[in-house]
Design an enzyme around this catalytic site. Structure first.
Site, short mmCIF file in Angstrom:
data_model
loop_
_atom_site.label_atom_id
_atom_site.label_comp_id
_atom_site.label_asym_id
_atom_site.label_seq_id
_atom_site.Cartn_x
_atom_site.Cartn_y
_atom_site.Cartn_z
N SER A 1 32.48 17.97 -43.77
CA SER A 1 32.34 19.09 -42.82
C SER A 1 33.54 20.02 -42.90
CB SER A 1 32.26 18.57 -41.39
OG SER A 1 31.19 17.70 -41.24
N HIS B 1 27.20 22.38 -43.68
CA HIS B 1 26.75 21.59 -44.83
C HIS B 1 25.73 22.42 -45.62
CE1 HIS B 1 28.67 17.81 -43.72
NE2 HIS B 1 28.49 18.21 -42.49
N HIS C 1 23.75 12.60 -42.65
CA HIS C 1 24.46 11.58 -41.87
C HIS C 1 23.46 10.63 -41.24
CE1 HIS C 1 27.19 15.01 -42.11
NE2 HIS C 1 28.18 14.17 -41.96
N TYR D 1 23.46 9.93 -38.24
CA TYR D 1 23.09 10.36 -36.89
C TYR D 1 21.88 11.28 -36.93
CZ TYR D 1 26.12 14.39 -38.04
OH TYR D 1 26.71 15.46 -38.65
N GLU D 2 21.49 11.70 -38.15
CA GLU D 2 20.32 12.57 -38.28
C GLU D 2 19.05 11.75 -38.48
OE1 GLU D 2 21.20 16.18 -40.88
OE2 GLU D 2 22.90 14.85 -41.28
N ALA E 1 35.67 15.03 -42.43
CA ALA E 1 36.47 15.42 -41.28
C ALA E 1 36.55 14.18 -40.39
CB ALA E 1 35.80 16.56 -40.54
N MET F 1 31.97 9.94 -38.94
CA MET F 1 30.55 9.59 -38.89
C MET F 1 29.93 9.57 -40.28
SD MET F 1 29.48 12.00 -35.66
CE MET F 1 30.58 12.16 -34.22
N SER F 2 30.75 9.42 -41.33
CA SER F 2 30.16 9.54 -42.67
C SER F 2 30.87 8.62 -43.66
CB SER F 2 30.26 10.99 -43.15
OG SER F 2 31.63 11.33 -43.34
N ASN G 1 41.14 16.40 -35.38
CA ASN G 1 41.43 16.22 -33.95
C ASN G 1 42.03 14.84 -33.73
OD1 ASN G 1 38.34 15.63 -34.54
ND2 ASN G 1 39.00 14.21 -32.95
N HIS H 1 31.76 20.20 -32.51
CA HIS H 1 31.59 20.41 -33.95
C HIS H 1 32.29 21.69 -34.38
CE1 HIS H 1 29.97 19.72 -37.88
NE2 HIS H 1 29.29 20.85 -37.89
N1 HPA Z 1 35.04 11.23 -34.11
C1 HPA Z 1 34.03 11.08 -34.97
N2 HPA Z 1 33.79 11.91 -35.97
C2 HPA Z 1 34.64 12.94 -36.13
C3 HPA Z 1 35.73 13.15 -35.29
C4 HPA Z 1 35.94 12.23 -34.20
O1 HPA Z 1 36.88 12.35 -33.40
N3 HPA Z 1 36.36 14.26 -35.72
C5 HPA Z 1 35.68 14.70 -36.82
N4 HPA Z 1 34.63 13.90 -37.08
#
Ligand code: HPA
Length: 277
Positions: free
Chosen positions: A35, A66, A88, A90-91, A118, A216-217, A240, A252
């Site tokens: 991402s 993406h 992902h 989550y999709e 990310a 998440m990947s 972050n 996001h």
């Molecule tokens: N958590 C999960 N996935 C992420 C995060 C996070 O803090 N930052 C970027 N992708």
């Protein structure tokens, strides 16, 4: 035809299309862009692009940031395939699109998979917009892409994961970072399923497990690639601090904005590293 037979056909025909796109090049390295890290695609020399829609069984993407393109070209003279975008868990819980993507790369001759993502930091010393070499992972997705009947033509039923993230390639990335003057942390990546971000309690749990970053990947890609014998290396771009570790609100859009800040160093690092592989 069974779902599995369709998958095998998709892998073969997608691999054939990738080989055609390679032309004279024989890339051994594929780079999956996370991402906000898609800018590397623009650094490719003499790129040939295929849309995922033209590759049978490849994922149909839905997430902003993406692009859904496979590119072939050279990076600093080194032939590579770049995957800009991935599906992902989550999709969907359907692992077939990801399986098709990774296995088609392997059949097309790719031997090394360079993953990027990310991620949120779990450690005070790993700062926002900095990079982390993934030395190991914890699969907390609740899913493994290899669940279901095993196809021995792709790989074994039971896949060792003690050396999932290749130490030799990792050392090459670390040396490249040193030469380029880029700060590169090292750590364990914990994959949560998402799409909600973690709670502060979940972040404390992941810290207690020995995690250094959350995302998440990348873990499903790593498992699939190890199954079919590819070497795997990966870098997280910290966008972050994990939930509860700072006052910022996670979103996001925030991920994409902070990935852009780390992307310049990420691009330099990848270009320097692939020369050393
Ligand atoms: N958590 C999960 N996935 C992420 C995060 C996070 O803090 N930052 C970027 N992708």
């Amino acid at each position: 035809m069974t779902e599995h037979q369709i998958h095998v056909e998709n892998v073969q025909s997608a691999a054939a299309k990738i080989r055609v796109a390679c032309g004279e090049l024989s890339p051994k390295i594929a780079i999956v862009l996370g991402s906000g890290l898609g800018g590397l695609a623009a650094r490719l020399e003499n790129p040939v692009a295929l849309s995922y829609g033209d590759l049978p069984g490849f994922p149909v993407l839905t997430v902003a940031g993406h692009a859904g393109k496979l590119l072939v070209g050279t990076l600093g003279g080194v032939p590579v395939v770049v995957l800009n975008g991935r599906k992902h868990f989550y999709e969907t819980s359907d692992a077939y699109p990801l399986k098709t993507m990774i296995r088609a790369l392997s059949v097309a001759g790719i031997e090394t998979l360079f993953l990027s993502n990310a991620a949120g930091s779990l450690r005070a010393h790993i700062g926002v917009s900095e990079l982390m070499l993934i030395t190991d992972h914890i699969n907390f997705l609740g899913l493994n892409p290899l669940v279901g009947p095993n196809d021995e033509d792709f790989g074994p039923r039971f896949v060792p994961m003690s050396d999932a993230w290749d130490a030799t390639l990792g050392a090459a990335v670390s040396s490249a970072a040193q030469v380029e003057g880029i700060t590169l942390h090292r750590g364990v990546y914990v994959a949560f399923r998402g799409p909600s971000f973690e709670t502060p309690a979940e972040i404390r749990m992941a810290q207690g497990w020995g995690g250094d970053a959350v995302g998440m990947s990348s873990v499903p890609e790593c498992i699939l690639a190890r199954h079919c014998g590819m070497r795997v290396v990966g870098v997280s771009c910290i966008t972050n601090m994990g939930a509860g570790l700072s006052d910022e609100n996670l979103s996001h859009a925030h991920t994409l904005a902070n990935a852009a800040n780390g992307a310049v160093a990420f691009e330099r690092l990848v270009i320097a590293a692939v020369r050393a592989f």
